[in-house]
Design a protein around this motif. Sequence first.
Motif, short mmCIF file in Angstrom:
data_model
loop_
_atom_site.label_atom_id
_atom_site.label_comp_id
_atom_site.label_asym_id
_atom_site.label_seq_id
_atom_site.Cartn_x
_atom_site.Cartn_y
_atom_site.Cartn_z
N ASP A 1 0.82 -1.21 0.00
CA ASP A 1 0.00 0.00 0.00
C ASP A 1 0.85 1.26 0.00
OD1 ASP A 1 -2.11 -1.67 0.06
OD2 ASP A 1 -2.84 -1.08 2.05
N LYS A 2 0.45 2.23 -0.82
CA LYS A 2 1.10 3.53 -0.87
C LYS A 2 0.03 4.63 -0.90
CE LYS A 2 4.96 1.91 -3.75
NZ LYS A 2 5.59 2.03 -5.09
N VAL A 3 0.48 5.84 -0.65
CA VAL A 3 -0.35 7.02 -0.86
C VAL A 3 0.17 7.71 -2.12
CG1 VAL A 3 -0.99 9.29 0.04
CG2 VAL A 3 -0.85 7.32 1.59
N GLY A 4 -0.73 8.05 -3.02
CA GLY A 4 -0.35 8.74 -4.24
C GLY A 4 -0.70 10.21 -4.17
N VAL A 5 0.18 11.04 -4.71
CA VAL A 5 -0.10 12.46 -4.90
C VAL A 5 -0.10 12.69 -6.40
CG1 VAL A 5 0.70 14.82 -4.53
CG2 VAL A 5 0.97 13.11 -2.71
N LEU A 6 -1.24 13.08 -6.93
CA LEU A 6 -1.38 13.27 -8.38
C LEU A 6 -1.56 14.75 -8.68
CD1 LEU A 6 -1.58 12.26 -11.23
CD2 LEU A 6 -3.97 11.62 -10.82
N LEU A 7 -0.52 15.35 -9.26
CA LEU A 7 -0.56 16.75 -9.68
C LEU A 7 -1.25 16.82 -11.04
CD1 LEU A 7 3.18 17.60 -8.90
CD2 LEU A 7 1.22 17.80 -7.34
N ALA A 8 -2.07 17.84 -11.25
CA ALA A 8 -2.78 17.98 -12.52
C ALA A 8 -2.63 19.39 -13.05
CB ALA A 8 -4.26 17.65 -12.34
N ASN A 9 -2.35 19.48 -14.35
CA ASN A 9 -2.31 20.78 -15.00
C ASN A 9 -3.25 20.78 -16.19
OD1 ASN A 9 -1.50 23.48 -15.49
ND2 ASN A 9 0.55 23.00 -14.73
N LEU A 10 -3.34 21.92 -16.86
CA LEU A 10 -4.33 22.08 -17.92
C LEU A 10 -4.13 21.11 -19.07
CD1 LEU A 10 -6.69 23.95 -19.01
CD2 LEU A 10 -4.90 25.06 -20.34
N GLY A 11 -2.94 21.12 -19.65
CA GLY A 11 -2.68 20.23 -20.76
C GLY A 11 -1.87 20.89 -21.85
N THR A 12 -1.53 20.10 -22.85
CA THR A 12 -0.63 20.57 -23.90
C THR A 12 -0.80 19.69 -25.13
OG1 THR A 12 1.71 20.78 -24.48
CG2 THR A 12 1.17 19.16 -22.82
N PRO A 13 -0.69 20.26 -26.31
CA PRO A 13 -0.67 19.42 -27.51
C PRO A 13 0.60 18.58 -27.54
CG PRO A 13 -0.14 21.68 -28.07
CD PRO A 13 -0.55 21.70 -26.63
N ASP A 14 0.54 17.45 -28.24
CA ASP A 14 1.71 16.58 -28.36
C ASP A 14 2.74 17.15 -29.33
OD1 ASP A 14 0.69 14.66 -26.60
OD2 ASP A 14 -0.50 13.74 -28.20
N ALA A 15 2.28 17.97 -30.27
CA ALA A 15 3.16 18.58 -31.26
C ALA A 15 2.45 19.82 -31.80
CB ALA A 15 3.47 17.59 -32.39
N THR A 16 3.12 20.52 -32.72
CA THR A 16 2.56 21.77 -33.22
C THR A 16 1.92 21.63 -34.61
OG1 THR A 16 4.68 22.43 -34.18
CG2 THR A 16 4.24 23.10 -31.90
N ASP A 17 1.89 20.43 -35.18
CA ASP A 17 1.28 20.24 -36.49
C ASP A 17 -0.24 20.36 -36.39
OD1 ASP A 17 0.06 17.21 -36.50
OD2 ASP A 17 1.81 17.39 -35.19
N TYR A 18 -0.89 20.47 -37.54
CA TYR A 18 -2.32 20.72 -37.59
C TYR A 18 -3.13 19.68 -36.83
CZ TYR A 18 -7.08 21.02 -39.37
OH TYR A 18 -8.45 21.09 -39.46
N TRP A 19 -2.87 18.38 -37.05
CA TRP A 19 -3.71 17.35 -36.45
C TRP A 19 -3.49 17.23 -34.96
CZ3 TRP A 19 -7.91 16.22 -38.74
CH2 TRP A 19 -7.98 16.28 -40.14
N SER A 20 -2.24 17.41 -34.51
CA SER A 20 -1.98 17.40 -33.06
C SER A 20 -2.70 18.55 -32.39
CB SER A 20 -0.48 17.50 -32.78
OG SER A 20 0.21 16.36 -33.27
N MET A 21 -2.62 19.73 -33.00
CA MET A 21 -3.30 20.89 -32.44
C MET A 21 -4.82 20.71 -32.48
SD MET A 21 -0.98 22.91 -31.34
CE MET A 21 -2.29 23.95 -30.76
N ARG A 22 -5.33 20.13 -33.56
CA ARG A 22 -6.77 19.95 -33.67
C ARG A 22 -7.29 19.00 -32.59
NH1 ARG A 22 -10.90 20.41 -38.22
NH2 ARG A 22 -12.69 19.28 -37.34
N ARG A 23 -6.58 17.88 -32.36
CA ARG A 23 -7.01 16.93 -31.31
C ARG A 23 -7.05 17.64 -29.96
NH1 ARG A 23 -3.68 13.40 -34.20
NH2 ARG A 23 -1.93 13.83 -32.80
N TYR A 24 -6.00 18.38 -29.67
CA TYR A 24 -5.92 19.05 -28.37
C TYR A 24 -7.03 20.11 -28.22
CZ TYR A 24 -4.29 22.15 -24.69
OH TYR A 24 -4.23 22.92 -23.57
N LEU A 25 -7.17 20.96 -29.23
CA LEU A 25 -8.17 22.03 -29.17
C LEU A 25 -9.58 21.47 -29.14
CD1 LEU A 25 -6.55 24.59 -31.61
CD2 LEU A 25 -6.78 24.83 -29.13
N SER A 26 -9.82 20.38 -29.87
CA SER A 26 -11.14 19.78 -29.87
C SER A 26 -11.51 19.27 -28.48
CB SER A 26 -11.21 18.64 -30.89
OG SER A 26 -12.49 18.05 -30.90
#
Length: 353
Positions: free
Chosen positions: A24-49
């Motif tokens: 047994d352990k205790v987990g600390v899960l930090l969460a932030n907004l997010g980020t696209p995986d890359a800057t190409d059109y489809w990566s940005m589209r998936r993230y923005l969608s």
Amino acid sequence: MKDNASGAVRPAHAPADHPAVMPDKVGVLLANLGTPDATDYWSMRRYLSEFLSDQRVIDYPKWKWQPILQSVILAKRPFTSGAAYRTIWNEEADESPLATITKAQTARIAAAMQARYGDAVMVDYCMRYGNPSTASVVRRMIADGCRKILFFPLYPQYAGATMATANDQFFRALMDENWQPAVRTVAPYFEQPSYVTALAQSVERAYATLHHEPDVLVASYHGLPKRYLTEKGDPYHCQCQKTTRLLRERLGWAEDKAVTTFQSLFGPEEWLKPYTVEEVARLAQAGKKRIAVIAPAFSADCIETLEEINEEIRESFEEAGGEEFTYIPCLNDDDAHIAALSEVIDDNLGGWV
């Protein structure tokens, strides 16, 4: 019996055919907004969608909003957003600055927890949108033996569009788990004295490097539609105003030395005011030729700070006659920030470790 590959052990007094389980352990899960995986059109589209389909962010009815989003906005916006991301992209690590900084914060907080609690506490991070997804990290933490998880969205102030949607996604992830851990979520920490002190110290350090002290400190927060405050009772606006006041008081300044503004306007409706991009121009025209801008709502530098503040908002100030513009970076993995976040975690782990 121990499974040497995974660290799993057969519970004491269990029959020989009982499967091995992780300690047994205790987990600390930090969460932030997010980020696209890359800057190409489809990566940005998936993230923005994913981001713009969240009804905590855009609360228009799906039947009305999705056709506009999918056929109009996402036809063009991935190109412009991708171009903006490319100006700040961490080419060496091939990731956004938000990803780089969140990893650094996680590593430093993990080291702090290791020093305090040894192997009893594990620390990881996830993103509300994009990768690593909340569900994938929750599953991994449970597999690693976390029977209790403290979920910590890295937003000092509460907003439905930030902290609430992060919590939503965390609880959705738990719905897919057969053996659910006990969980806690962290409350907003904008009043935490150590957080306010860390902000004040970052201002003092920045000012110490300047030849002339800025006339005004602009505390720029991410905006929200005004009706989220007036119709839904979202406390974000009030918590932002209080953050600026606490920062100003900690610095020992007069009231006119720091102002609260809101950035990142999206869509046609009225958002929280004053808008940063307009206010910095007004300040310049009013004779405030030297300003500094800080972003207390962001725990890590990202597209809204590195590109929007340091480029678009700077340009608005300079075109209106401003002369000296100083952007004060987010707290990121600064020592005082890590200490403040660790303090929040310690407070919330009470009775668990």
